[in-house]
Motif scaffolding. Structure first.
Motif, mmCIF file in Angstrom:
data_model
loop_
_atom_site.group_PDB
_atom_site.id
_atom_site.type_symbol
_atom_site.label_atom_id
_atom_site.label_comp_id
_atom_site.label_asym_id
_atom_site.label_seq_id
_atom_site.Cartn_x
_atom_site.Cartn_y
_atom_site.Cartn_z
ATOM 1 N N GLY A 267 -42.640 69.416 28.207
ATOM 2 C CA GLY A 267 -43.532 70.171 29.070
ATOM 3 C C GLY A 267 -44.904 69.548 29.165
ATOM 4 N N VAL A 268 -45.884 70.360 29.513
ATOM 5 C CA VAL A 268 -47.235 69.900 29.804
ATOM 6 C C VAL A 268 -48.245 70.686 28.976
ATOM 7 N N TRP A 269 -49.126 69.967 28.302
ATOM 8 C CA TRP A 269 -50.254 70.586 27.616
ATOM 9 C C TRP A 269 -51.380 70.767 28.623
ATOM 10 N N ILE A 270 -52.103 71.890 28.510
ATOM 11 C CA ILE A 270 -53.192 72.200 29.437
ATOM 12 C C ILE A 270 -54.476 72.306 28.622
ATOM 13 N N LEU A 271 -55.389 71.363 28.864
ATOM 14 C CA LEU A 271 -56.560 71.147 28.003
ATOM 15 C C LEU A 271 -57.858 71.343 28.764
ATOM 16 N N ASN A 272 -58.795 72.062 28.161
ATOM 17 C CA ASN A 272 -60.166 72.092 28.656
ATOM 18 C C ASN A 272 -60.867 70.870 28.082
ATOM 19 N N GLY A 273 -61.150 69.898 28.937
ATOM 20 C CA GLY A 273 -61.723 68.647 28.455
ATOM 21 C C GLY A 273 -63.132 68.790 27.939
ATOM 22 N N ASP A 274 -63.908 69.708 28.521
ATOM 23 C CA ASP A 274 -65.301 69.889 28.098
ATOM 24 C C ASP A 274 -65.379 70.409 26.672
ATOM 25 N N THR A 275 -64.596 71.451 26.364
ATOM 26 C CA THR A 275 -64.633 72.026 25.015
ATOM 27 C C THR A 275 -63.722 71.276 24.049
ATOM 28 N N PHE A 276 -62.679 70.639 24.578
ATOM 29 C CA PHE A 276 -61.688 69.919 23.786
ATOM 30 C C PHE A 276 -61.039 70.845 22.752
ATOM 31 N N ALA A 277 -60.917 72.111 23.122
ATOM 32 C CA ALA A 277 -60.294 73.097 22.234
ATOM 33 C C ALA A 277 -58.776 72.938 22.267
ATOM 34 N N GLU A 278 -58.083 73.684 21.403
ATOM 35 C CA GLU A 278 -56.623 73.586 21.329
ATOM 36 C C GLU A 278 -55.999 73.897 22.681
ATOM 37 N N PRO A 279 -55.110 73.038 23.166
ATOM 38 C CA PRO A 279 -54.542 73.237 24.508
ATOM 39 C C PRO A 279 -53.447 74.289 24.540
ATOM 40 N N ALA A 280 -53.237 74.844 25.718
ATOM 41 C CA ALA A 280 -52.082 75.712 25.959
ATOM 42 C C ALA A 280 -50.892 74.836 26.333
ATOM 43 N N PHE A 281 -49.727 75.433 26.473
ATOM 44 C CA PHE A 281 -48.513 74.669 26.761
ATOM 45 C C PHE A 281 -47.684 75.337 27.842
ATOM 46 N N LEU A 282 -47.089 74.524 28.704
ATOM 47 C CA LEU A 282 -46.185 75.002 29.744
ATOM 48 C C LEU A 282 -44.921 74.158 29.726
ATOM 49 N N ALA A 283 -43.781 74.777 29.447
ATOM 50 C CA ALA A 283 -42.512 74.056 29.459
ATOM 51 C C ALA A 283 -42.130 73.722 30.898
ATOM 52 N N THR A 284 -41.683 72.488 31.131
ATOM 53 C CA THR A 284 -41.294 72.062 32.488
ATOM 54 C C THR A 284 -39.870 71.536 32.543
ATOM 55 N N GLY A 285 -39.478 70.733 31.570
ATOM 56 C CA GLY A 285 -38.151 70.136 31.563
ATOM 57 C C GLY A 285 -38.084 69.058 30.505
ATOM 58 N N LYS A 286 -36.876 68.630 30.203
ATOM 59 C CA LYS A 286 -36.654 67.657 29.130
ATOM 60 C C LYS A 286 -37.266 66.302 29.469
ATOM 61 N N GLY A 287 -38.074 65.798 28.548
ATOM 62 C CA GLY A 287 -38.649 64.469 28.701
ATOM 63 C C GLY A 287 -39.761 64.385 29.732
ATOM 64 N N ALA A 288 -40.595 65.431 29.838
ATOM 65 C CA ALA A 288 -41.697 65.409 30.814
ATOM 66 C C ALA A 288 -42.528 64.143 30.647
ATOM 67 N N HIS A 289 -42.793 63.466 31.761
ATOM 68 C CA HIS A 289 -43.367 62.125 31.613
ATOM 69 C C HIS A 289 -44.512 61.812 32.575
ATOM 70 N N GLY A 290 -44.265 61.845 33.899
ATOM 71 C CA GLY A 290 -45.278 61.442 34.872
ATOM 72 C C GLY A 290 -45.839 62.638 35.623
ATOM 73 N N LEU A 291 -47.119 62.527 36.044
ATOM 74 C CA LEU A 291 -47.807 63.596 36.769
ATOM 75 C C LEU A 291 -48.439 63.037 38.036
ATOM 76 N N TYR A 292 -48.154 63.680 39.190
ATOM 77 C CA TYR A 292 -48.633 63.161 40.473
ATOM 78 C C TYR A 292 -49.112 64.299 41.356
ATOM 79 N N ILE A 293 -50.287 64.123 41.963
ATOM 80 C CA ILE A 293 -50.913 65.162 42.774
ATOM 81 C C ILE A 293 -50.517 64.980 44.236
ATOM 82 N N SER A 294 -50.199 66.091 44.916
ATOM 83 C CA SER A 294 -49.846 66.036 46.334
ATOM 84 C C SER A 294 -51.081 65.704 47.163
#
Length: 395
Positions: A267-294
């Motif tokens: 899945g994908v970790w969701i991070l606040n970069g400014d605070t760099f606090a512990e990230p949340a998590f979102l399951a997406t699928g096995k072997g999550a790898h690349g991220l691309y914006i539409s």
């Protein structure tokens, strides 16, 4: 963190995913015309634009509500407008780059390069494509106007390559050397080598103001926050899952969050970069790898390499809305979106193939045989004013 907390994070993420997919795939209301189409721009309020206090020398932020505003279809820089449209595929095990014509889906050339090419990276000024020959300890330049390769430049352990937003420096992700190496963006001469205590630095993305960037460390399951101007590690964080393997990194269109794919957490970790606090998590699928914006900044495509699927995350809705399955399976890895936003191109890492996927329907348009171990392919040219590196992060 205790394993039980990590397990709760993953379970919560999986539940969110299930709910999102049920909502997307069930008998809900039909999608409105102005929602989640890669060829359409999002409807935005006419808010007054604010000035960003950016890294000195960095081009001004066009729209503080959308970092990808310069990436709309048709917004090709004068530097690239005459370049032929091509897909460049580095074949890690074959030591070649396959060049594909995206209009015909045909291979037009195979270019020999150095040992173990990992990624094809557009330069900051958009004029050169750099092939990262990791074990060959070199970068092979390709002229995207002619498609011809130039003389390799000696660079040690170039697993991946990024550029600072001011265009001054290339940042080599020297994974095995355990370094971030800042080099002159044009000559590639070393300016500063920054040792890191994590293992497997591999991917990154920059904050809206360009003053810091977040780096994933694949083999130790960690993240780094790096000061761009000072070229120093500001902070380091262990991900809250034993065995985490973070991969691609992308910032949200509004610049508030970083998304980090994790092939072990699925899945994908969701991070606040400014605070760099512990990230949340979102399951997406096995072997999550690349991220691309539409191209309309509404969606993010997440390649799930271990199961042959692509998950679609909707930014305005803040949830997963679709999951596309490659017919016959596959191993979708790294790639990019076509200049018009209509096609998502991904390498099939373990299947010696490349996939062309319709971004509106998720339909597989083509499956093209290439060399062995295709990895960080680049679709080029693309809209944008400048490149931050990897397979194409444009602002």
């Amino acid at each position: 963190m205790q394993p039980t907390k990590a397990a709760r994070l993953l379970a919560a993420g999986a539940a969110l995913t299930a709910l999102a997919l049920l909502s997307a795939c069930g008998g809900g209301t039909p999608q409105h015309e102005n929602e989640a189409l890669a060829s359409k721009a999002p409807v935005q309020p006419q808010a007054k634009k604010q000035q960003e206090d950016v890294l000195p020398g960095m081009p001004p932020v066009q729209d503080p509500h959308d970092l990808y505003a310069a990436d709309r279809p048709g917004l090709l820089s004068p530097a690239v407008k005459d370049f032929p449209s091509r897909v460049y595929v580095p074949n890690t095990n074959s030591d070649t780059v396959t060049v594909i014509d995206p209009e015909t889906y045909r291979i037009i050339e195979t270019i020999p390069v150095g040992r173990q090419p990992q990624h094809v990276v557009p330069s900051w000024d958009l004029k050169t494509l750099w092939v990262n020959n990791d074990l060959g300890n070199s970068l092979t330049p390709i002229d995207p106007r002619t498609g011809k390769a130039g003389k390799p430049v000696a660079v040690h352990d170039p697993y991946n390559l990024y550029f600072t937003p001011d265009g001054k420096y290339a940042v080599v992700m020297a994974s095995m050397d355990r370094q971030l190496v800042f080099r002159d963006a044009h000559t590639m001469k070393v300016v500063k080598s920054v040792p890191v205590s994590c293992y497997g630095v591999n991917h990154a993305d920059f904050s809206m103001d360009g003053r810091y960037f977040i780096v994933s460390c694949e083999f130790s399951g960690e993240l780094l926050k790096v000061d761009t101007a000072r070229m120093e590690v500001l902070a380091q964080r262990k991900l809250p899952l034993h065995g985490a393997m973070p991969q691609d990194v992308k910032i949200s269109p509004d610049g508030k969050l970083f998304y980090i794919a994790d092939m072990a957490a699925n899945g994908v970790w969701i991070l606040n970069g400014d605070t760099f606090a512990e990230p949340a998590f979102l399951a997406t699928g096995k072997g999550a790898h690349g991220l691309y914006i539409s191209r309309d900044s509404r969606e993010m495509y997440i390649s799930n390499r271990g199961e042959g699927t692509i998950s679609v995350f909707d930014f305005p809705q803040n949830r997963l809305t679709k999951r596309w399955h490659l017919p016959g399976g596959g191993s979708p890895d790294m790639g990019g979106v076509s200049a018009d936003g209509k096609v998502l191109w991904l390498s099939g890492r373990y299947n010696s193939e490349v996939y062309a996927i319709d971004t509106r329907t998720g339909t597989e348009l083509a499956r093209i045989r290439v060399g062995s171990g295709p990895h960080g392919l680049a679709v080029y040219p693309q809209p944008g004013r400048y490149s931050l590196g990897h397979t194409g992060i444009f602002r």
